[in-house]
Write an enzyme that holds these catalytic residues in place. Structure first.
Site, PDB file in Angstrom:
ATOM      1  N   ASN A 191     -71.241 -29.623 -43.077  1.00 48.79           N
ATOM      2  CA  ASN A 191     -71.565 -29.750 -41.819  1.00 48.79           C
ATOM      3  C   ASN A 191     -72.784 -29.795 -41.309  1.00 48.79           C
ATOM      4  O   ASN A 191     -73.328 -28.423 -41.118  1.00 48.79           O
ATOM      5  CB  ASN A 191     -70.530 -29.262 -41.073  1.00 48.79           C
ATOM      6  CG  ASN A 191     -70.619 -29.575 -39.465  1.00 48.79           C
ATOM      7  OD1 ASN A 191     -71.161 -30.617 -39.328  1.00 48.79           O
ATOM      8  ND2 ASN A 191     -69.874 -28.929 -38.761  1.00 48.79           N
ATOM      9  N   HIS A 220     -64.309 -30.565 -33.998  1.00 53.51           N
ATOM     10  CA  HIS A 220     -64.932 -29.145 -34.401  1.00 53.51           C
ATOM     11  C   HIS A 220     -65.172 -28.475 -32.922  1.00 53.51           C
ATOM     12  O   HIS A 220     -65.136 -28.856 -31.721  1.00 53.51           O
ATOM     13  CB  HIS A 220     -66.509 -29.662 -34.642  1.00 53.51           C
ATOM     14  CG  HIS A 220     -66.846 -28.385 -35.298  1.00 53.51           C
ATOM     15  ND1 HIS A 220     -67.770 -27.324 -34.601  1.00 53.51           N
ATOM     16  CD2 HIS A 220     -67.483 -28.006 -36.458  1.00 53.51           C
ATOM     17  CE1 HIS A 220     -67.997 -26.385 -35.338  1.00 53.51           C
ATOM     18  NE2 HIS A 220     -67.980 -26.724 -36.263  1.00 53.51           N
ATOM     19  N   GLY A 246     -71.273 -19.627 -37.911  1.00 50.86           N
ATOM     20  CA  GLY A 246     -72.637 -19.255 -37.526  1.00 50.86           C
ATOM     21  C   GLY A 246     -73.101 -17.820 -37.251  1.00 50.86           C
ATOM     22  O   GLY A 246     -74.182 -17.599 -36.936  1.00 50.86           O
ATOM     23  N   SER A 305     -69.115 -19.193 -41.733  1.00 48.66           N
ATOM     24  CA  SER A 305     -70.218 -18.321 -42.256  1.00 48.66           C
ATOM     25  C   SER A 305     -69.850 -18.478 -43.796  1.00 48.66           C
ATOM     26  O   SER A 305     -69.940 -17.426 -44.472  1.00 48.66           O
ATOM     27  CB  SER A 305     -70.187 -17.005 -41.761  1.00 48.66           C
ATOM     28  OG  SER A 305     -70.623 -16.983 -40.500  1.00 48.66           O
ATOM     29  N   LYS A 363     -74.375 -30.349 -38.922  1.00 45.39           N
ATOM     30  CA  LYS A 363     -74.598 -30.411 -37.266  1.00 45.39           C
ATOM     31  C   LYS A 363     -75.823 -31.315 -36.774  1.00 45.39           C
ATOM     32  O   LYS A 363     -76.159 -32.134 -37.676  1.00 45.39           O
ATOM     33  CB  LYS A 363     -74.592 -29.023 -37.135  1.00 45.39           C
ATOM     34  CG  LYS A 363     -73.421 -28.176 -37.641  1.00 45.39           C
ATOM     35  CD  LYS A 363     -73.348 -26.884 -37.001  1.00 45.39           C
ATOM     36  CE  LYS A 363     -72.178 -26.324 -37.592  1.00 45.39           C
ATOM     37  NZ  LYS A 363     -71.731 -24.933 -36.898  1.00 45.39           N
ATOM     38  N   GLU A 408     -61.238 -22.805 -38.512  1.00 49.29           N
ATOM     39  CA  GLU A 408     -62.450 -22.300 -38.404  1.00 49.29           C
ATOM     40  C   GLU A 408     -62.326 -21.413 -37.285  1.00 49.29           C
ATOM     41  O   GLU A 408     -62.721 -21.713 -35.963  1.00 49.29           O
ATOM     42  CB  GLU A 408     -63.577 -23.537 -38.066  1.00 49.29           C
ATOM     43  CG  GLU A 408     -63.699 -24.537 -39.000  1.00 49.29           C
ATOM     44  CD  GLU A 408     -65.093 -24.963 -39.052  1.00 49.29           C
ATOM     45  OE1 GLU A 408     -65.869 -24.863 -40.021  1.00 49.29           O
ATOM     46  OE2 GLU A 408     -65.433 -25.509 -38.111  1.00 49.29           O
ATOM     47  N   GLU A 437     -67.414 -26.768 -31.597  1.00 50.10           N
ATOM     48  CA  GLU A 437     -68.470 -27.298 -30.859  1.00 50.10           C
ATOM     49  C   GLU A 437     -68.372 -28.403 -30.070  1.00 50.10           C
ATOM     50  O   GLU A 437     -68.912 -28.631 -28.836  1.00 50.10           O
ATOM     51  CB  GLU A 437     -70.040 -27.272 -31.689  1.00 50.10           C
ATOM     52  CG  GLU A 437     -69.995 -26.000 -32.132  1.00 50.10           C
ATOM     53  CD  GLU A 437     -70.925 -25.829 -33.509  1.00 50.10           C
ATOM     54  OE1 GLU A 437     -71.451 -27.108 -33.793  1.00 50.10           O
ATOM     55  OE2 GLU A 437     -70.935 -24.926 -34.071  1.00 50.10           O
TER      56      GLU A 437
HETATM   57  P1  PGA Z   1     -71.110 -22.277 -40.392  1.00 49.58           P
HETATM   58  O1  PGA Z   1     -70.574 -23.524 -39.628  1.00 49.58           O
HETATM   59  O2  PGA Z   1     -70.747 -22.119 -41.886  1.00 49.58           O
HETATM   60  O3  PGA Z   1     -72.694 -22.190 -40.435  1.00 49.58           O
HETATM   61  O4  PGA Z   1     -70.659 -20.942 -40.045  1.00 49.58           O
HETATM   62  C1  PGA Z   1     -69.223 -23.961 -39.979  1.00 49.58           C
HETATM   63  C2  PGA Z   1     -68.997 -25.247 -39.308  1.00 49.58           C
HETATM   64  O5  PGA Z   1     -69.037 -24.878 -37.921  1.00 49.58           O
HETATM   65  O6  PGA Z   1     -68.089 -26.011 -39.602  1.00 49.58           O
END
Ligand code: PGA
Length: 259
Positions: A11, A97, A177, A217, A13, A171, A99
């Site tokens: 992903n 997601h 992150g 992460s 982003k 998640e 976000e």
């Molecule tokens: P990350 O993000 O691996 O940077 O923690 C995962 C995601 O948001 O899908």
């Protein structure tokens, strides 16, 4: 060991210009582009889909988007439909997601409309669910996650072919992150609860066929232990999917330990 094919979905982003996206693919080792053991997917910004469709042609790596709008077309300024994504070479799309839920006020009703639109058009949805730190600390957060899954898939007549196409990513928001991964056995427990719930809703066969991912992460250093958990069929990866070497390593390790 399950019979479910391992998945590594990157992903990106809001990262990478079209030129940077092309450079990423060019820097991937041939072994990663050609491998068949793992379903490898890159979910890129809309603006990179065109160059990636071309750059990935002839490779085993599939292309995904990070969002869509559920209407097929019309006066929806700024939005992109499932049909447009398909025509841009996408096989997958991330939906719901955290976000998008947090910054763009997406709720379970909208997420459900998007999942249906994706499936009806032929796109494979990656449905994301997960709890915040506050919800975890408060307790009872498992019910919220199961509810997100149930509402996300609501009204679907889940055919066997759908079960193969839908990916569900757990998640935990506090792990995204932050460098703080969810404990492997805890991620496995939550995915097990999701699978049990899916079995109640759709029967054991469909639930056993669905692939469940962990996200938050994930890195090359963490994937081997994660993918060996019986309920973890793959990972949705943000930060560690941005470097070609680390994406390739994730794919290689998922094939080695998850198949
Ligand atoms: P990350 O993000 O691996 O940077 O923690 C995962 C995601 O948001 O899908």
């Amino acid at each position: 060991m399950s019979q479910r094919q391992p998945v590594i979905a990157g992903n990106w982003k809001m990262h990478k210009s079209p030129a940077e996206s092309r450079d990423f693919v060019a820097a991937l080792p041939e072994s990663c582009r050609r491998q068949e053991a793992v379903q490898a997917i890159l979910c890129a910004p809309f603006t990179s889909l065109g160059v990636l469709q071309e750059a990935l042609s002839g490779s085993q790596i599939q292309l995904g988007a990070q969002n869509l709008y559920h209407a097929p077309q019309g006066a929806f300024t700024g939005e992109v439909s499932a049909g447009m994504l398909l025509a841009s070479g996408c096989s997958h799309v991330i939906i719901g997601h955290s976000e998008r839920r947090e910054y763009f006020q997406e709720n379970d009703v909208l997420v459900n409309l998007k999942v249906k639109a994706a499936l009806e058009s032929g796109l494979n949805p990656i449905l994301c669910v997960g709890e915040s730190l506050g919800e975890r600390e408060q307790g009872g957060f498992e019910a919220k996650i199961l509810n997100q899954v149930e509402l996300g898939l609501s009204g679907l007549n889940l055919l066997p072919t759908h079960a193969e196409r839908i990916l569900i990513a757990y998640e935990p928001i506090w792990a995204i992150g932050t460098g703080k991964t969810c404990d492997d056995s805890e991620a496995n427990r939550i995915l097990g609860l999701i699978r049990q719930h899916l079995a109640r809703l759709y029967g054991q066969d469909r639930a056993s066929a669905l692939r469940l991912l962990y996200g938050g992460s994930v890195k090359p250093e963490t994937i081997a232990a994660q993918i060996q958990q019986p309920e973890i069929d793959g990972a949705l990866v943000g930060g560690a999917s941005l470097e070609p070497a680390s994406f390739a390593e994730l794919v290689q390790l998922a094939g080695q330990y998850g198949a």
